[in-house]
Design a protein around this motif. Structure first.
Motif, mmCIF file in Angstrom:
data_model
loop_
_atom_site.group_PDB
_atom_site.id
_atom_site.type_symbol
_atom_site.label_atom_id
_atom_site.label_comp_id
_atom_site.label_asym_id
_atom_site.label_seq_id
_atom_site.Cartn_x
_atom_site.Cartn_y
_atom_site.Cartn_z
ATOM 1 N N THR A 156 46.919 38.197 41.167
ATOM 2 C CA THR A 156 47.156 38.263 42.616
ATOM 3 C C THR A 156 48.636 38.142 42.919
ATOM 4 N N VAL A 204 41.835 29.053 48.929
ATOM 5 C CA VAL A 204 41.904 30.236 49.791
ATOM 6 C C VAL A 204 41.831 29.756 51.226
ATOM 7 N N ARG A 251 40.056 27.215 44.696
ATOM 8 C CA ARG A 251 41.078 28.272 44.719
ATOM 9 C C ARG A 251 42.057 28.156 45.877
ATOM 10 N N TYR A 264 42.032 39.526 46.969
ATOM 11 C CA TYR A 264 42.943 38.437 47.301
ATOM 12 C C TYR A 264 44.330 39.000 47.579
ATOM 13 N N GLU A 303 36.021 29.217 46.671
ATOM 14 C CA GLU A 303 37.251 29.599 47.368
ATOM 15 C C GLU A 303 37.798 28.426 48.183
ATOM 16 N N LEU A 317 46.973 32.046 50.211
ATOM 17 C CA LEU A 317 46.055 32.939 49.516
ATOM 18 C C LEU A 317 44.916 33.280 50.462
ATOM 19 N N HIS A 319 36.887 42.407 45.844
ATOM 20 C CA HIS A 319 37.544 42.015 44.595
ATOM 21 C C HIS A 319 37.477 43.114 43.542
ATOM 22 N N ASN A 377 41.410 35.986 51.231
ATOM 23 C CA ASN A 377 40.436 36.982 50.782
ATOM 24 C C ASN A 377 40.344 37.968 51.942
#
Length: 152
Positions: A76, A143, A141, A103, A137, A111, A53, A113
Motif C-alpha cells: 500500500t 484503517v 490495521r 487500501y 481493519e 490508511l 482489494h 479502504n
C-alpha cells in the motif's frame, strides 16, 4: 428515454510467489489486471467494476495462505498512485469508467479502504471511503473509516 449502459465486472486476484520484491509484485499485479481486463474491452463497457482489494495479491488459492498483513501494508505504501495511474491509462484508452477498490493512504497519512471512480479522461472523479470496516481493519490495521455515505 432511458440511456442503456454496459457494466462489466472482473474477478480474480493476482497470485505472486513469496519472496518477490514489492516492485516485482506490483508489476505482476498490473500484468494480471491487464490480462483480466482484456476480456471485457470488446464489450465497450461504460463502467468496469473491480473487486475489493484486487490489487492485494495472494500466494495461493488456499485462503489460509494469504500474504501477511505487513506485506499488504508495504505494498500500500509503495504503490502510491501507481495503480490509479495504471487504471487511469486504461480508462482513457478505452473511454470508460473504472471503479477501483483497495487500501490507500490519504492526504493526512490515514490508511483508508476506498473505492475510487476513474473517468474516461483517466482522472479520479470521486472517492468513497468505506464507512463500515471489518473487525481486523478496526483493530489490527488501523484503517480509518469514512465520515459517511457519499454519492460518487
Amino acid at each position: 428515454m432511458a440511456r442503456r449502459i454496459t457494466v462489466s465486472t472482473v474477478a480474480g486476484y493476482p497470485i505472486v510467489a513469496p519472496g518477490l520484491s514489492v516492485e516485482q509484485s506490483l508489476d505482476l499485479i498490473r500484468e494480471r489486471w491487464a490480462e483480466r481486463l482484456a476480456i471485457v474491452w470488446p464489450d465497450q463497457p461504460d463502467l468496469v467494476v473491480l473487486p475489493e482489494h484486487g490489487d492485494r495479491p495472494i500466494w495461493s488459492l488456499d485462503p489460509y495462505q494469504n500474504i501477511p498483513i505487513e506485506m499488504a501494508a508495504e505494498l500500500t505504501a509503495a504503490k502510491g498512485d501507481t495503480m490509479v495511474s495504471f487504471y487511469g491509462d486504461l480508462a482513457r484508452e478505452h473511454r470508460t469508467h473504472i471503479a477501483y477498490s483497495g487500501y490507500r493512504i490519504d492526504a493526512w497519512g490515514h490508511l483508508r479502504n476506498s473505492t475510487q471512480i476513474i473517468g474516461p479522461e483517466g482522472t479520479v472523479l470521486g472517492i468513497y471511503d468505506k464507512v463500515h470496516l471489518t473487525i481486523p481493519e478496526h483493530h489490527d490495521r488501523d484503517v480509518v473509516p469514512g465520515a459517511g455515505m457519499k454519492v460518487v
